[in-house]
Scaffold this motif. Structure first.
Motif, short mmCIF file in Angstrom:
data_model
loop_
_atom_site.label_atom_id
_atom_site.label_comp_id
_atom_site.label_asym_id
_atom_site.label_seq_id
_atom_site.Cartn_x
_atom_site.Cartn_y
_atom_site.Cartn_z
N LEU A 14 0.84 -1.19 0.00
CA LEU A 14 0.00 0.00 0.00
C LEU A 14 0.88 1.24 0.00
CD1 LEU A 14 -1.80 -2.30 1.53
CD2 LEU A 14 -3.27 -0.33 2.07
N ILE A 15 0.57 2.17 -0.89
CA ILE A 15 1.31 3.42 -0.99
C ILE A 15 0.33 4.58 -1.08
CG2 ILE A 15 3.32 2.33 -2.08
CD1 ILE A 15 2.36 3.40 -4.76
N GLY A 16 0.83 5.78 -0.83
CA GLY A 16 0.00 6.98 -0.87
C GLY A 16 0.42 7.93 0.24
N GLU A 94 -8.08 16.92 -0.98
CA GLU A 94 -7.72 17.22 -2.36
C GLU A 94 -6.22 17.03 -2.60
OE1 GLU A 94 -7.90 18.48 -6.32
OE2 GLU A 94 -9.60 18.13 -4.99
N GLU A 95 -5.42 17.41 -1.62
CA GLU A 95 -3.96 17.32 -1.77
C GLU A 95 -3.52 15.88 -1.99
OE1 GLU A 95 0.08 18.20 -1.98
OE2 GLU A 95 -1.69 19.48 -2.18
N SER A 96 -4.13 14.93 -1.29
CA SER A 96 -3.75 13.52 -1.46
C SER A 96 -4.07 13.03 -2.86
CB SER A 96 -4.44 12.65 -0.41
OG SER A 96 -5.84 12.54 -0.66
N PHE A 97 -5.11 13.61 -3.47
CA PHE A 97 -5.46 13.24 -4.85
C PHE A 97 -4.51 13.89 -5.84
CE2 PHE A 97 -7.96 13.77 -8.77
CZ PHE A 97 -8.36 12.47 -8.99
N ARG A 98 -4.14 15.14 -5.60
CA ARG A 98 -3.23 15.85 -6.50
C ARG A 98 -1.84 15.22 -6.52
NH1 ARG A 98 -5.33 20.91 -4.45
NH2 ARG A 98 -3.37 21.17 -3.30
N CYS A 99 -1.50 14.50 -5.47
CA CYS A 99 -0.18 13.87 -5.39
C CYS A 99 -0.12 12.53 -6.13
CB CYS A 99 0.22 13.65 -3.93
SG CYS A 99 0.67 15.16 -3.06
N LEU A 100 -1.24 12.04 -6.64
CA LEU A 100 -1.25 10.74 -7.30
C LEU A 100 -0.26 10.65 -8.47
CD1 LEU A 100 -5.05 9.81 -7.30
CD2 LEU A 100 -3.25 8.99 -5.75
N PRO A 101 -0.14 11.68 -9.34
CA PRO A 101 0.85 11.59 -10.42
C PRO A 101 2.27 11.38 -9.92
CG PRO A 101 -0.72 13.32 -10.90
CD PRO A 101 -0.98 12.89 -9.48
N GLU A 128 -19.74 13.86 3.82
CA GLU A 128 -20.06 15.28 3.94
C GLU A 128 -18.81 16.16 3.82
OE1 GLU A 128 -18.95 13.86 7.98
OE2 GLU A 128 -20.14 13.10 6.30
N LYS A 129 -17.63 15.56 3.97
CA LYS A 129 -16.37 16.29 3.85
C LYS A 129 -15.65 16.00 2.54
CE LYS A 129 -15.62 16.36 8.86
NZ LYS A 129 -14.67 16.00 9.96
N ARG A 130 -16.32 15.32 1.64
CA ARG A 130 -15.69 14.91 0.38
C ARG A 130 -15.19 16.11 -0.41
NH1 ARG A 130 -15.97 10.66 -3.66
NH2 ARG A 130 -17.36 9.35 -2.39
N GLU A 131 -13.94 16.02 -0.87
CA GLU A 131 -13.35 17.04 -1.74
C GLU A 131 -13.04 16.49 -3.14
OE1 GLU A 131 -9.92 18.71 0.14
OE2 GLU A 131 -11.05 19.59 1.81
N VAL A 132 -13.02 15.17 -3.26
CA VAL A 132 -12.72 14.53 -4.55
C VAL A 132 -13.90 13.66 -4.93
CG1 VAL A 132 -11.11 13.08 -5.85
CG2 VAL A 132 -10.27 14.48 -3.94
N SER A 133 -14.56 14.01 -6.03
CA SER A 133 -15.75 13.25 -6.44
C SER A 133 -15.35 11.87 -6.95
CB SER A 133 -16.49 14.00 -7.55
OG SER A 133 -15.72 14.00 -8.75
N ARG A 134 -16.31 10.96 -6.87
CA ARG A 134 -16.09 9.61 -7.39
C ARG A 134 -15.77 9.66 -8.88
NH1 ARG A 134 -17.49 4.40 -5.78
NH2 ARG A 134 -17.48 2.92 -7.51
N GLU A 135 -16.43 10.58 -9.58
CA GLU A 135 -16.21 10.69 -11.02
C GLU A 135 -14.76 11.06 -11.34
OE1 GLU A 135 -20.29 10.65 -10.10
OE2 GLU A 135 -18.76 12.07 -9.37
N ARG A 136 -14.17 11.94 -10.55
CA ARG A 136 -12.77 12.31 -10.77
C ARG A 136 -11.84 11.14 -10.52
NH1 ARG A 136 -11.27 17.23 -7.24
NH2 ARG A 136 -9.30 17.06 -8.37
N GLY A 137 -12.15 10.37 -9.47
CA GLY A 137 -11.35 9.18 -9.19
C GLY A 137 -11.44 8.17 -10.30
#
Length: 203
Positions: A14-16, A94-101, A128-137
């Motif tokens: 597991l990474i991230g 959001e930051e954890s998603f932006r770091c994926l690349p 209720e605190k979601r910043e990254v939509s499922r669609e973006r993922g």
């Protein structure tokens, strides 16, 4: 431990980013618990889970790696021998998603080019605190040719599905002789055995 104790042994890493819930996912799957106030992983940790899939005993050696930059030189060495990688982000960050690349660049540099990779958006219990939509993922995973799943380690949503579907996929690759990397020897820390009879690929 001899090979007679299992039919397959797979190494999953597991990474991230730090704080996305990697340790909680591992603990939920291997021990059936959600550790409150879980601190940051130092370096790497691992658990072993024995599962039964269609009558075949499978050992999953699950490696939980630290997300902090200062541990990267340690954790990167574990990519090379991985049969599968679970790239995890926090849907409320959001930051954890932006770091994926950036994580994908590490995978490209240190892992086999045929390693099985799954993208996981964790903490769906905090919708209720979601910043990254499922669609973006889903869109990101499709552009990178990865399977995608959203999970909640706290509520146990899709946690077993994540690991069991991945185990099924790895068994299929092993039987087709396309599994990357040799599996390593099992280590202490075995969890309980569970059965999973409806083997299927990751969706």
């Amino acid at each position: 431990m001899s090979m007679e104790d299992y039919d397959y042994l797979f190494k999953i890493v597991l990474i991230g980013n730090a704080g996305v819930g990697k340790t909680c996912l591992v603990r939920r799957f291997t021990q059936g618990l959600f550790p409150p106030g879980q601190g940051a992983t130092i370096g790497v940790d691992f658990m072993i889970k024995t599962i039964d899939i269609n009558g075949e005993k499978v050992k999953l050696q699950i490696w939980d790696t630290a997300g902090q930059e200062r541990f990267r030189s340690i954790t990167q060495s574990y990519y090379r021998s991985a049969n599968a990688l679970i790239l995890t982000y926090d849907i409320t960050c959001e930051e954890s998603f932006r770091c994926l690349p950036e994580w994908l660049r590490e995978i490209e540099q240190y892992a086999s080019n045929k390693v099985t990779t799954v993208l996981v958006g964790n903490k769906i219990d905090l919708a209720e605190k979601r910043e990254v939509s499922r669609e973006r993922g889903e869109e990101f995973s499709e552009t990178q040719n990865m399977h995608y799943l959203e999970t909640s380690a706290k509520e146990s949503d899709n946690v077993e599905k994540l690991f069991l579907d991945l185990a099924c996929q790895l068994i299929g690759e092993a039987k087709q002789h396309t599994l990357v990397n040799n599996v390593s020897s099992p280590l202490p820390g075995e969890g309980r055995t569970i059965s999973y009879l409806n083997c299927c690929n990751v969706n």
